[in-house]
Scaffold this motif. Structure first.
Motif, mmCIF file in Angstrom:
data_model
loop_
_atom_site.group_PDB
_atom_site.id
_atom_site.type_symbol
_atom_site.label_atom_id
_atom_site.label_comp_id
_atom_site.label_asym_id
_atom_site.label_seq_id
_atom_site.Cartn_x
_atom_site.Cartn_y
_atom_site.Cartn_z
ATOM 1 N N LYS A 48 40.036 43.278 16.780
ATOM 2 C CA LYS A 48 40.470 43.264 15.379
ATOM 3 C C LYS A 48 39.379 42.734 14.463
ATOM 4 C CE LYS A 48 43.851 40.954 12.390
ATOM 5 N NZ LYS A 48 45.033 40.045 12.368
ATOM 6 N N SER A 49 38.754 41.619 14.842
ATOM 7 C CA SER A 49 37.744 40.999 13.977
ATOM 8 C C SER A 49 36.525 41.907 13.814
ATOM 9 C CB SER A 49 37.318 39.644 14.544
ATOM 10 O OG SER A 49 36.770 39.786 15.848
ATOM 11 N N TYR A 50 36.119 42.568 14.901
ATOM 12 C CA TYR A 50 34.950 43.455 14.824
ATOM 13 C C TYR A 50 35.273 44.681 13.972
ATOM 14 C CZ TYR A 50 30.971 46.272 16.394
ATOM 15 O OH TYR A 50 29.838 47.049 16.442
ATOM 16 N N PHE A 51 36.479 45.211 14.146
ATOM 17 C CA PHE A 51 36.897 46.369 13.355
ATOM 18 C C PHE A 51 36.907 46.037 11.868
ATOM 19 C CE2 PHE A 51 40.246 48.654 11.126
ATOM 20 C CZ PHE A 51 39.928 49.980 11.410
ATOM 21 N N LEU A 52 37.468 44.881 11.512
ATOM 22 C CA LEU A 52 37.534 44.480 10.107
ATOM 23 C C LEU A 52 36.136 44.259 9.527
ATOM 24 C CD1 LEU A 52 40.579 42.028 10.182
ATOM 25 C CD2 LEU A 52 40.502 44.348 9.229
ATOM 26 N N ARG A 53 35.250 43.687 10.334
ATOM 27 C CA ARG A 53 33.880 43.457 9.863
ATOM 28 C C ARG A 53 33.165 44.784 9.619
ATOM 29 N NH1 ARG A 53 32.652 40.148 13.487
ATOM 30 N NH2 ARG A 53 31.269 41.323 14.872
ATOM 31 N N LEU A 54 33.341 45.733 10.529
ATOM 32 C CA LEU A 54 32.716 47.038 10.360
ATOM 33 C C LEU A 54 33.320 47.795 9.182
ATOM 34 C CD1 LEU A 54 32.315 48.381 14.008
ATOM 35 C CD2 LEU A 54 30.519 47.587 12.479
ATOM 36 N N PHE A 55 34.626 47.697 9.013
ATOM 37 C CA PHE A 55 35.285 48.401 7.914
ATOM 38 C C PHE A 55 34.752 47.895 6.576
ATOM 39 C CE2 PHE A 55 38.422 49.980 5.033
ATOM 40 C CZ PHE A 55 38.961 51.103 5.650
ATOM 41 N N ARG A 56 34.619 46.597 6.452
ATOM 42 C CA ARG A 56 34.093 46.041 5.194
ATOM 43 C C ARG A 56 32.646 46.469 4.983
ATOM 44 N NH1 ARG A 56 35.318 42.149 1.556
ATOM 45 N NH2 ARG A 56 37.184 41.517 2.659
ATOM 46 N N ARG A 57 31.888 46.537 6.062
ATOM 47 C CA ARG A 57 30.481 46.926 5.927
ATOM 48 C C ARG A 57 30.342 48.365 5.444
ATOM 49 N NH1 ARG A 57 26.194 47.844 10.911
ATOM 50 N NH2 ARG A 57 24.566 48.808 9.657
ATOM 51 N N TYR A 58 31.099 49.288 6.049
ATOM 52 C CA TYR A 58 30.932 50.700 5.742
ATOM 53 C C TYR A 58 31.752 51.179 4.551
ATOM 54 C CZ TYR A 58 28.457 51.146 10.180
ATOM 55 O OH TYR A 58 27.559 51.011 11.196
ATOM 56 N N MET A 59 32.899 50.535 4.302
ATOM 57 C CA MET A 59 33.775 50.991 3.223
ATOM 58 C C MET A 59 33.786 50.046 2.030
ATOM 59 S SD MET A 59 34.494 53.690 4.797
ATOM 60 C CE MET A 59 35.423 54.417 3.464
ATOM 61 N N GLY A 60 33.182 48.862 2.180
ATOM 62 C CA GLY A 60 33.045 47.947 1.051
ATOM 63 C C GLY A 60 34.261 47.103 0.755
ATOM 64 N N THR A 61 35.310 47.190 1.570
ATOM 65 C CA THR A 61 36.518 46.409 1.343
ATOM 66 C C THR A 61 37.326 46.358 2.628
ATOM 67 O OG1 THR A 61 38.438 46.167 -0.118
ATOM 68 C CG2 THR A 61 37.893 48.403 0.597
ATOM 69 N N THR A 62 38.508 45.745 2.580
ATOM 70 C CA THR A 62 39.374 45.676 3.753
ATOM 71 C C THR A 62 40.203 46.949 3.870
ATOM 72 O OG1 THR A 62 41.216 44.689 2.544
ATOM 73 C CG2 THR A 62 39.565 43.182 3.456
ATOM 74 N N PRO A 63 40.748 47.251 5.053
ATOM 75 C CA PRO A 63 41.616 48.431 5.176
ATOM 76 C C PRO A 63 42.799 48.392 4.218
ATOM 77 C CG PRO A 63 40.975 47.643 7.341
ATOM 78 C CD PRO A 63 40.503 46.616 6.358
ATOM 79 N N TYR A 64 43.409 47.217 4.043
ATOM 80 C CA TYR A 64 44.561 47.108 3.158
ATOM 81 C C TYR A 64 44.184 47.422 1.715
ATOM 82 C CZ TYR A 64 48.508 45.216 0.592
ATOM 83 O OH TYR A 64 49.563 45.066 -0.263
#
Length: 299
Positions: free
Chosen positions: A211-227
């Motif tokens: 979960k933590s790695y996914f959230l870190r990558l999501f913020r890096r590539y998409m600029g924000t959190t999934p929510y």
């Protein structure tokens, strides 16, 4: 503390400037810049300096070390370094020279781009093809001699261009990696299913990562959190419905996945600065034009 051995040829350039209050308020500004035709024994080591430094190698190679990381900066490669942590750099072992541009820069814009330029918090050389980076450095050196408002603006834009070029290259290189593809697929799931109730577990089901790695990558590539990405996408869809339909706020809230009209209105106002009805009214307000001097002026 600073120690150095300036083993450079006479044609090397080192320019300094003292930023004004206006420059210090800009997202990007520089204090020093140059091009060093460094020879075999060139070296610099310092404990700290309140700035970043951007290198770009023209010929030969340099060795940069910081926090236990060390990289070789070869011809055509650029690298950003945060000088607030002890570092050293020199002509790389086995090399007869390290001809390189450099600029000390700082500002909130640089700090904001740091996560992109230090993926995994590691020193990351960036291979820049063509002469674009060299042209940008020459622009910086030329603007430093002028010292006026125009040069301040041009310098800021040029520094941003340098960092953007590096960031775009890093992201492009990561385009084909499996981790980036996982995040892009997760974002696609959010867009396609924005009307449904979604959980982080739904996104992690096919991610095969923590979960933590996914959230870190999501913020890096998409600029924000999934929510927040999902909320922003829902609000974008709501904007279209507010303008293109006469559906009520409650109906639109349900259609875009919020369900609760109160929650929708709160989120919408936070994102846009207007309530849904205010947005609808302002978006549909007709423009009032008057003809003047052969053209149109908005009243």
């Amino acid at each position: 503390m600073l120690t150095y051995n300036m083993d450079v040829t006479p044609e090397s350039v080192w320019k300094r400037t003292t930023p004004s209050e206006a420059e210090l308020a800009q997202p990007y500004y520089c204090t020093e810049a140059g091009v060093f035709y460094a020879q075999q024994h060139f070296s610099t080591a310092r404990t700290d300096k309140e700035s970043y430094i951007l290198f770009y190698t023209l010929r030969g190679a340099g060795l940069i070390e910081q926090d236990g990381n060390h990289v070789i900066l070869s011809t055509g490669q650029a690298l950003l370094l945060n000088c607030r942590t002890p570092q050293s750099y020199c002509t790389a072992p086995g090399q007869s020279c390290w001809h390189h541009y450099w600029v000390h820069l700082d500002g909130v814009g640089v700090a904001a781009m740091e996560p992109l330029l230090f993926p995994g918090k590691k020193l990351t050389p960036v291979q820049i093809t063509g002469a674009k980076m060299q042209e940008l450095f020459e622009t910086i050196l030329g603007q430093m001699e002028r010292g006026n408002v125009d040069s301040m603006v041009q310098t800021g834009l040029t520094l941003h261009g340098m960092l953007a070029l590096c960031a775009q290259t890093i992201l492009a290189e990561a385009e084909t990696t499996s981790a980036r593809q996982v995040i892009l697929q997760a974002a696609e799931i959010l867009r396609k299913n924005y009307q449904k109730e979604l959980s982080l577990a739904d996104l992690l089901a096919d991610a095969h990562m923590s979960k933590s790695y996914f959230l870190r990558l999501f913020r890096r590539y998409m600029g924000t959190t999934p929510y927040n990405y999902l909320v922003n996408f829902r609000i974008t869809q709501a904007k279209e419905l507010l303008v293109l339909t006469d559906h009520s706020v409650t109906e639109i809230a349900q259609q875009v996945g919020f369900g609760d009209a109160s929650n929708f209105s709160t989120r919408f106002a936070k994102a846009t600065g207007q309530s849904p009805l205010q947005y609808r009214k302002s978006a549909l307000k007709p423009l009032d034009f008057t003809r003047e001097a052969g053209g149109f002026m908005s009243k």
